[in-house]
Enzyme design. Sequence first.
Site, PDB file in Angstrom:
ATOM      1  N   ALA A 184       3.872  50.558  11.165  1.00 32.30           N
ATOM      2  CA  ALA A 184       2.861  51.043  12.088  1.00 32.30           C
ATOM      3  C   ALA A 184       3.561  51.685  13.274  1.00 32.30           C
ATOM      4  O   ALA A 184       4.693  51.350  13.556  1.00 32.30           O
ATOM      5  CB  ALA A 184       2.004  49.881  12.559  1.00 32.30           C
ATOM      6  N   THR A 185       2.875  52.609  13.957  1.00 32.85           N
ATOM      7  CA  THR A 185       3.613  53.377  14.967  1.00 32.85           C
ATOM      8  C   THR A 185       3.116  53.309  16.399  1.00 32.85           C
ATOM      9  O   THR A 185       3.179  52.245  16.986  1.00 32.85           O
ATOM     10  CB  THR A 185       3.795  54.811  14.504  1.00 32.85           C
TER      11      THR A 185
END
Lengths: 258, 250
Positions: A39-40
Amino acid sequence: MPMFPPHDDPGSNFPDLLRRTGLKQPAVSGHGPDDLPHATTCVAVRYVDGVVMAGDRRATAGNLISHRTMEKVVEADRHSGVAIAGAAGPAMEMVRLFQLQLEHYEKVEGSALSLEGKANQLSMMVRGNLQAAFAGMGVVPIFAGYDLRRRLGRLWAYDITGGRYEEREYVATGSGSLHAGTVIKVGYTEQLDRQGVLKLVARSLWEAADADSATGGPDALRGIYPVVATITADGFDQVTDTELATTFATVAEDVRVR
Amino acid sequence: MNMPFYVAPEQVMKDRADYARKGIARGRALVGIRYADGIAIVAENASATLRKINEIYDRIAFAGVGRYNEFDQLRVAGVRAADLKGFQYSRDDVDARSLANLYSQHLGQVFTHEMKPMEVEILVAEVGHSTDGDQMFHVLYDGTVFDEQDYSVLGGDADTITERVRSGFSDDLDLGAAVRLGTASLSGPDRTLSPTDLEVALLVRTNGRRCFRRLDDDALGALASSPTEPTEPTEPTEPTEPTEPTKDTG
């Protein structure tokens, strides 16, 4: 019925209870695969009423988009939220355990943890994940909330070892954090109101998505917008997609005239 | 050389039951009443910090009478059991019935095997998604479980209070009426209970994920002063069950 003698009681510590009852998952060892979902970009910014948290919706596995609708900003409890970047699996599990721990503490003790206590608790969980972090499955969260005793919004950044750093203005984490953080740094003032801060975080995620392939922008076609939430004295409140659509439309307009 | 006296098992059980009942009767009572939007639990409790009614899980509340340290230990065990189950499976899998069974097992075990039975009675209440789903389980000191439909009374002088609740209960009470009925039933005709003497908590069907909510003294005062319902209790002549003289001192 989980009963313990008084001298050996886990108190309000839910992870310890899990360990005692044999439900805790064994720690990860060895090197994990490189293409696990990650996830970013997530950001948190203080404003006059409290804090706002925002995160994009994309998860990537290697060069592929593995998930378009991931929710990386979640309500930890009524007056705090947590945003995560890193390996999606361990991160989601950590958030679930963190939410449960806060609720468990509140029910067992009869009163909620202080905001600082919550931040500290999360720190220990990140630290507990260190071995997995060395195997390529690190989790780097942001914690933010409204401190009911001091009557202000507060936010914390973490590093992979569980180091906990309180910031005064804003925090950004994840692969797009450099771009998102720079946008906020340039646009931040102490007098930001709700509308102003929403526009600022929307712009920061826009620029992060523009420059970082692992960050997803607003997807008007599918109706997928970043998760944005405000945390004030009234509690955690997720901004509606309708309002975000309008906010991102004005951001798009600003980008067009640039 | 001393030989231990033979004591008949019936006598042992009776003595234990008497002991537990005596301890419970010394404490103040509480009532759980079903109303239109959920379940209201009204307890007589002068302390604002030592609670008798507590949250166990999203839709489940716990209330205890008798010895504080004993029912509080049961409460914490209930929170742990519920949180563990919710973590291991899903939040939807945590229900009052299985929790009441756990309590029943534990209390039954303590009653027969330990030095002293627990001097507690507990109520495990769950609010359903509709009225049909509302459940109240009343667990006694020896592990006996009662599944109660509309209301449940725990503690000293329970039969008199039950009679008062029964005469005032109807199927469509609103919140104010339920709280006033509970208060009037606990106090009886000869005294009045002010908000500071009471602890009131609700399981509200429409309260979001966590249905449990406390009513503070101000909210209670406001409810008490709204137009009174016909909750004039009819006094029963003779309490039927209590074998012990019930003192209202606790």
